[in-house]
Design an enzyme around this catalytic site. Structure first.
Site, short mmCIF file in Angstrom:
data_model
loop_
_atom_site.label_atom_id
_atom_site.label_comp_id
_atom_site.label_asym_id
_atom_site.label_seq_id
_atom_site.Cartn_x
_atom_site.Cartn_y
_atom_site.Cartn_z
N CYS A 113 0.86 -1.17 0.00
CA CYS A 113 0.00 0.00 0.00
C CYS A 113 0.90 1.22 0.00
CB CYS A 113 -0.86 0.01 1.24
SG CYS A 113 -0.01 -0.69 2.66
N GLN A 114 1.20 1.73 -1.16
CA GLN A 114 2.09 2.89 -1.22
C GLN A 114 1.29 4.16 -1.25
OE1 GLN A 114 3.21 0.68 -4.16
NE2 GLN A 114 5.40 0.58 -3.81
#
Ligand SMILES: C[S@@+](CC[C@H](N)C(=O)[O-])C[C@H]1O[C@@H](n2cnc3c(N)ncnc32)[C@H](O)[C@@H]1O
Length: 448
Positions: free
Chosen positions: A105-106
């Site tokens: 999850c950037q």
């Protein structure tokens, strides 16, 4: 047929299908789908119905590849690839029926810029587009993805845009896509870990589009409804809605969610050919619950370093900054901004300290390891009035991994891997329903 004969006949038909596992970490998906490797099995542990035939894990921020090494050592079949997925050619990935991955999850978004409107790929390095590239080339029957629930509303400036792009592009590849935010503890597992699971199922043109009832799919017919049952409070606009996501990916990128304070996506939903049905659901489960106490080692087996030194605990009435109690307790204090020198009021609510052991644990975060006091690490009270952190084995148990799965790394890295991983029991439940569906599909189309 006797139970034994039934088990034997089922085993003879295994595996039901082949899996490719992306962003594999230390193998949570594989454990849930394939079961433990033989060496790790206890009597009564059955193999899973799926077989992972290729997997990929590469940690961009470090030279050492702890998660990869752990995975490759536990599953010793030599099919594990340690390369940036963006560099892997689809020709090197075998055909498979199920693609799985908990993609990182950037904070950069999946939006597709206008100047790439006609390109097949989105922005390089944005990992959603790597999954998309593999889906497009390999067209597996099923997909199972896992991510933080924040994905449903990101980014803040255009609520739900990233999720809309993911759904729309999967839909364009011919998938019926369902999603649900699942809290593992609500299905009897010992950690309150809330993650969005996204399931794609390839459908052909004939798939009952006329008779398709999205709301019913969410609560009764869908894969997630069967694996992790749920119910829905009856339908106001706040509880359920349906809408269509229109436009090319770059148009969705530009417009979706603009000007909205809240995401249109509720905690469960389904998309078929760009039409979205979404509803608010709650878990429908009345089986036994698991508590944090159920994973704890006997105190005599807990090494000294996990016990918190009294001077680091902090005074109950007025704990010093930097102590455990200071960090966990609520506060309201004047602070000065280092750069500008302006003062402001800083407030923060309290967290339970110690962590209650008579309920499921809070979510394990990647920073859970190390002796430094922290607001977010678990700390429990011992029977003799001391306080301690959780050991790596206890963290592994909270995720449903076998004891000592990550042994061989530093304790900080072990905690990091567990903070990154997932609750195996959730994947196991979903995997069983997908296996049943694939078996049914094969039976319906002989020779498949
Ligand atoms: C959220 S974790 C998934 C953990 C996994 N489900 C498990 O059970 O351990 C995401 C993983 O993707 C890996 N990763 C990040 N960027 C990558 C890339 N470009 N190529 C391959 N793997 C990558 C990270 O190292 C991390 O282990």
């Amino acid at each position: 047929m006797t139970a034994r004969a039934k088990r034997a006949s089922k085993a003879a038909q295994l595996p039901v299908g082949d899996v490719v596992e992306l962003f594999a970490g230390v193998g949570g998906f594989r454990l849930g789908l394939e079961g433990k490797p033989e060496f790790w099995r206890a009597p009564g542990d059955e193999p899973g119905q799926w077989r992972v035939t290729w997997s990929n894990q590469w940690e961009p921020s470090t030279k050492t590849q702890h998660a990869f090494d752990c995975y490759a050592e536990r599953f010793e079949d030599g099919t594990h690839c340690n390369e940036d997925i963006a560099q892997v050619s689809v020709d090197d990935i075998p055909e498979h029926q199920l693609l799985v991955g908990g993609f990182p999850c950037q904070d950069y978004s999946v939006a597709k810029p206008l100047n790439q409107a006609h390109g097949i790929q989105g922005r390089k390095g944005v990992l959603w587009w790597e999954i998309h590239r593999i889906l497009e080339a390999k067209q597996p029957q099923f997909v199972m993805l896992e991510n933080v629930d924040r994905l449903l509303k990101s980014p803040g400036s255009q609520r739900g845009r990233d999720f809309a792009i993911i759904l729309a592009t999967m839909s364009d590849l011919g998938y019926l896509v369902e999603w649900r935010v699942i809290n593992a503890a609500e299905y009897g597992l010992p950690q309150r870990r809330r993650r969005v699971f996204i399931i794609g199922r390839k459908v052909d043109k004939a798939f009952a589009s006329a008779g398709f009832d999205g709301f019913d799919w969410i609560t009764s017919q869908g894969v997630l409804a069967r694996a992790v049952p749920c119910t829905s409070p009856n339908g106001t606009a706040e509880h359920e809605r349906d809408f269509v996501i229109e436009g090319e990916p770059h148009e969705v990128s530009e417009h979706f969610g603009a000007g909205r304070k809240l995401s249109q996506f509720l905690n469960a939903g389904v998309m078929l050919r760009r039409e979205v049905w979404t509803r608010k659901v709650v878990a429908d489960y009345d089986g036994p619950l698991s508590l944090l106490s159920s994973v704890l080692l006997p105190e005599s087996e807990v090494p000294d370093e996990y016990f918190i030194a009294p001077e680091r605990l902090g005074d109950i009435d007025s704990p010093k900054p930097g102590t455990w109690r200071y960090l966990k307790f609520s506060k309201s204090e004047q602070r000065t901004h280092k750069g500008s020198g302006t003062t402001y009021l800083y407030t923060e609510g309290g967290l339970p300290f110690p962590d209650p052991i008579d309920r499921a644990a809070r979510t394990i975060l990647t920073g859970e390891g190390g002796t430094a006091p922290s607001r977010f690490k678990h700390a429990i009270a011992t029977s003799d009035g001391r306080f301690r952190r959780l050991t790596p084995v206890e963290l592994e148990r909270l995720n449903g991994f076998p004891d000592n799965w990550t042994e061989g790394m530093s304790d900080g890295k072990r905690a990091f891997c567990m903070g990154n991983a997932l609750v195996v029991g959730v994947v196991e439940r979903i995997g069983r329903v997908l296996a049943d569906d694939l078996t049914a599909m094969k039976a319906a189309v002989p020779g498949k």
